[in-house]
Write a protein that holds these residues in place. Structure first.
Motif, PDB file in Angstrom:
ATOM      1  N   ILE A  46      43.077  33.921  40.691  1.00 19.66           N
ATOM      2  CA  ILE A  46      42.719  34.621  41.926  1.00 19.66           C
ATOM      3  C   ILE A  46      41.988  33.669  42.869  1.00 19.66           C
ATOM      4  O   ILE A  46      40.989  33.059  42.496  1.00 19.66           O
ATOM      5  CB  ILE A  46      41.821  35.841  41.618  1.00 19.66           C
ATOM      6  N   GLU A  47      42.500  33.561  44.108  1.00 22.84           N
ATOM      7  CA  GLU A  47      41.933  32.652  45.102  1.00 22.84           C
ATOM      8  C   GLU A  47      41.675  33.402  46.413  1.00 22.84           C
ATOM      9  O   GLU A  47      42.606  33.649  47.175  1.00 22.84           O
ATOM     10  CB  GLU A  47      42.889  31.491  45.363  1.00 22.84           C
ATOM     11  N   PRO A  48      40.412  33.764  46.703  1.00 23.60           N
ATOM     12  CA  PRO A  48      40.102  34.398  47.986  1.00 23.60           C
ATOM     13  C   PRO A  48      39.877  33.346  49.081  1.00 23.60           C
ATOM     14  O   PRO A  48      39.259  32.309  48.834  1.00 23.60           O
ATOM     15  CB  PRO A  48      38.813  35.174  47.694  1.00 23.60           C
ATOM     16  N   THR A  49      40.405  33.614  50.282  1.00 25.14           N
ATOM     17  CA  THR A  49      40.292  32.674  51.407  1.00 25.14           C
ATOM     18  C   THR A  49      40.002  33.456  52.685  1.00 25.14           C
ATOM     19  O   THR A  49      40.666  34.451  52.971  1.00 25.14           O
ATOM     20  CB  THR A  49      41.613  31.902  51.590  1.00 25.14           C
ATOM     21  N   LEU A  50      39.024  32.984  53.448  1.00 25.44           N
ATOM     22  CA  LEU A  50      38.710  33.603  54.731  1.00 25.44           C
ATOM     23  C   LEU A  50      39.861  33.342  55.706  1.00 25.44           C
ATOM     24  O   LEU A  50      40.259  32.207  55.918  1.00 25.44           O
ATOM     25  CB  LEU A  50      37.402  33.022  55.289  1.00 25.44           C
ATOM     26  N   GLN A  51      40.376  34.422  56.314  1.00 22.18           N
ATOM     27  CA  GLN A  51      41.503  34.295  57.245  1.00 22.18           C
ATOM     28  C   GLN A  51      41.091  34.474  58.707  1.00 22.18           C
ATOM     29  O   GLN A  51      41.556  33.749  59.568  1.00 22.18           O
ATOM     30  CB  GLN A  51      42.599  35.312  56.901  1.00 22.18           C
ATOM     31  N   ALA A  52      40.235  35.478  58.969  1.00 22.57           N
ATOM     32  CA  ALA A  52      39.843  35.762  60.350  1.00 22.57           C
ATOM     33  C   ALA A  52      38.485  36.450  60.367  1.00 22.57           C
ATOM     34  O   ALA A  52      38.075  37.048  59.378  1.00 22.57           O
ATOM     35  CB  ALA A  52      40.882  36.649  61.026  1.00 22.57           C
ATOM     36  N   VAL A  53      37.812  36.364  61.509  1.00 20.97           N
ATOM     37  CA  VAL A  53      36.515  37.015  61.705  1.00 20.97           C
ATOM     38  C   VAL A  53      36.591  37.815  63.000  1.00 20.97           C
ATOM     39  O   VAL A  53      37.080  37.315  64.020  1.00 20.97           O
ATOM     40  CB  VAL A  53      35.377  35.971  61.775  1.00 20.97           C
ATOM     41  N   HIS A  54      36.107  39.067  62.958  1.00 24.50           N
ATOM     42  CA  HIS A  54      36.112  39.950  64.126  1.00 24.50           C
ATOM     43  C   HIS A  54      34.723  40.558  64.281  1.00 24.50           C
ATOM     44  O   HIS A  54      33.981  40.683  63.320  1.00 24.50           O
ATOM     45  CB  HIS A  54      37.134  41.078  63.961  1.00 24.50           C
ATOM     46  N   GLU A  63      38.067  39.073  57.427  1.00 20.74           N
ATOM     47  CA  GLU A  63      39.339  39.369  56.744  1.00 20.74           C
ATOM     48  C   GLU A  63      39.581  38.274  55.720  1.00 20.74           C
ATOM     49  O   GLU A  63      39.596  37.087  56.053  1.00 20.74           O
ATOM     50  CB  GLU A  63      40.490  39.427  57.745  1.00 20.74           C
ATOM     51  N   VAL A  64      39.771  38.691  54.482  1.00 16.42           N
ATOM     52  CA  VAL A  64      39.919  37.762  53.369  1.00 16.42           C
ATOM     53  C   VAL A  64      41.278  37.977  52.723  1.00 16.42           C
ATOM     54  O   VAL A  64      41.639  39.105  52.367  1.00 16.42           O
ATOM     55  CB  VAL A  64      38.794  37.966  52.327  1.00 16.42           C
ATOM     56  N   GLU A  65      42.038  36.894  52.594  1.00 13.41           N
ATOM     57  CA  GLU A  65      43.315  36.948  51.880  1.00 13.41           C
ATOM     58  C   GLU A  65      43.052  36.588  50.423  1.00 13.41           C
ATOM     59  O   GLU A  65      42.415  35.584  50.127  1.00 13.41           O
ATOM     60  CB  GLU A  65      44.317  35.974  52.476  1.00 13.41           C
ATOM     61  N   VAL A  66      43.547  37.441  49.519  1.00 14.14           N
ATOM     62  CA  VAL A  66      43.377  37.219  48.086  1.00 14.14           C
ATOM     63  C   VAL A  66      44.755  36.914  47.507  1.00 14.14           C
ATOM     64  O   VAL A  66      45.648  37.756  47.553  1.00 14.14           O
ATOM     65  CB  VAL A  66      42.760  38.453  47.401  1.00 14.14           C
ATOM     66  N   ARG A  67      44.908  35.699  46.971  1.00 18.10           N
ATOM     67  CA  ARG A  67      46.183  35.271  46.381  1.00 18.10           C
ATOM     68  C   ARG A  67      46.061  35.203  44.871  1.00 18.10           C
ATOM     69  O   ARG A  67      45.025  34.818  44.353  1.00 18.10           O
ATOM     70  CB  ARG A  67      46.580  33.895  46.886  1.00 18.10           C
ATOM     71  N   ASN A  68      47.150  35.541  44.209  1.00 14.78           N
ATOM     72  CA  ASN A  68      47.237  35.377  42.762  1.00 14.78           C
ATOM     73  C   ASN A  68      48.334  34.356  42.502  1.00 14.78           C
ATOM     74  O   ASN A  68      49.517  34.667  42.577  1.00 14.78           O
ATOM     75  CB  ASN A  68      47.563  36.703  42.078  1.00 14.78           C
ATOM     76  N   THR A  69      47.948  33.132  42.203  1.00 11.88           N
ATOM     77  CA  THR A  69      48.924  32.076  41.954  1.00 11.88           C
ATOM     78  C   THR A  69      49.266  31.971  40.471  1.00 11.88           C
ATOM     79  O   THR A  69      50.026  31.090  40.082  1.00 11.88           O
ATOM     80  CB  THR A  69      48.411  30.722  42.463  1.00 11.88           C
ATOM     81  N   GLY A  70      48.724  32.860  39.660  1.00 14.34           N
ATOM     82  CA  GLY A  70      48.995  32.845  38.224  1.00 14.34           C
ATOM     83  C   GLY A  70      50.282  33.582  37.871  1.00 14.34           C
ATOM     84  O   GLY A  70      50.907  34.218  38.724  1.00 14.34           O
ATOM     85  N   PRO A  71      50.668  33.542  36.587  1.00  9.55           N
ATOM     86  CA  PRO A  71      51.930  34.144  36.156  1.00  9.55           C
ATOM     87  C   PRO A  71      51.846  35.625  35.790  1.00  9.55           C
ATOM     88  O   PRO A  71      52.853  36.223  35.462  1.00  9.55           O
ATOM     89  CB  PRO A  71      52.293  33.309  34.921  1.00  9.55           C
ATOM     90  N   THR A  72      50.654  36.229  35.819  1.00  9.26           N
ATOM     91  CA  THR A  72      50.525  37.645  35.455  1.00  9.26           C
ATOM     92  C   THR A  72      49.787  38.417  36.541  1.00  9.26           C
ATOM     93  O   THR A  72      49.023  37.858  37.321  1.00  9.26           O
ATOM     94  CB  THR A  72      49.765  37.814  34.115  1.00  9.26           C
ATOM     95  N   THR A  73      49.987  39.723  36.558  1.00  6.28           N
ATOM     96  CA  THR A  73      49.361  40.610  37.527  1.00  6.28           C
ATOM     97  C   THR A  73      47.902  40.853  37.163  1.00  6.28           C
ATOM     98  O   THR A  73      47.562  40.951  35.992  1.00  6.28           O
ATOM     99  CB  THR A  73      50.118  41.953  37.582  1.00  6.28           C
ATOM    100  N   ALA A  74      47.058  40.967  38.173  1.00  7.31           N
ATOM    101  CA  ALA A  74      45.647  41.297  37.974  1.00  7.31           C
ATOM    102  C   ALA A  74      45.389  42.664  38.586  1.00  7.31           C
ATOM    103  O   ALA A  74      45.833  42.950  39.697  1.00  7.31           O
ATOM    104  CB  ALA A  74      44.758  40.250  38.630  1.00  7.31           C
ATOM    105  N   ALA A  75      44.676  43.528  37.850  1.00  7.91           N
ATOM    106  CA  ALA A  75      44.342  44.864  38.340  1.00  7.91           C
ATOM    107  C   ALA A  75      42.834  44.963  38.510  1.00  7.91           C
ATOM    108  O   ALA A  75      42.072  44.229  37.880  1.00  7.91           O
ATOM    109  CB  ALA A  75      44.833  45.912  37.359  1.00  7.91           C
TER     110      ALA A  75
END
Length: 125
Positions: A46-54, A63-75
């Motif tokens: 799981i990799e959170p990244t700041l995308q925009a500020v309002h 606004e934070v984009e959360v990416r899952n670059t791993g091979p399994t789903t995270a809940a």
């Protein structure tokens, strides 16, 4: 009276073609199942990244984009943002393998300077 015997006929060419296609499809499905069964899985990444500020003074939204670059789903993915002494958190229902989701965190100060983002935890469904 002698019995009549049916003449030997070869199967039609179309029958051979359809049989070959059926064999190819069956082997392809078995290969995919075997590959998925033998592939090494791993934990979500799981990799959170700041995308925009309002917003403006006293009411900022990150606004934070959360990416899952791993091979399994995270809940139940918990994301935390720290800005000085202030902490904001949000929970995503799930982030699929190779997928991305967006959350919004609220702060009293401008989060562009000094925002620390962390994935605090998740479960594997």
């Amino acid at each position: 009276m002698p019995k009549k015997t049916a003449p030997h006929t070869r199967p039609p060419v179309l029958e051979w073609i359809m049989g070959g296609l059926g064999l190819l499809l069956t082997l392809a499905v078995l290969a995919i199942i075997l590959r998925e069964g033998l592939s090494a899985g791993g934990p979500p990444v799981i990799e959170p990244t700041l995308q925009a500020v309002h917003g403006g003074p006293g009411q900022w939204r990150a606004e934070v984009e959360v990416r899952n670059t791993g091979p399994t789903t995270a809940a139940a993915v918990e994301i935390e943002g720290r800005l000085g002494d202030e902490t904001a958190a949000a929970t995503l229902d799930y982030v699929p393998a190779g997928g991305r989701e967006t959350i919004t965190l609220g702060f009293a100060a401008d989060p562009r300077a000094g925002l620390e983002l962390h994935a605090r935890g998740w479960t594997e469904p």
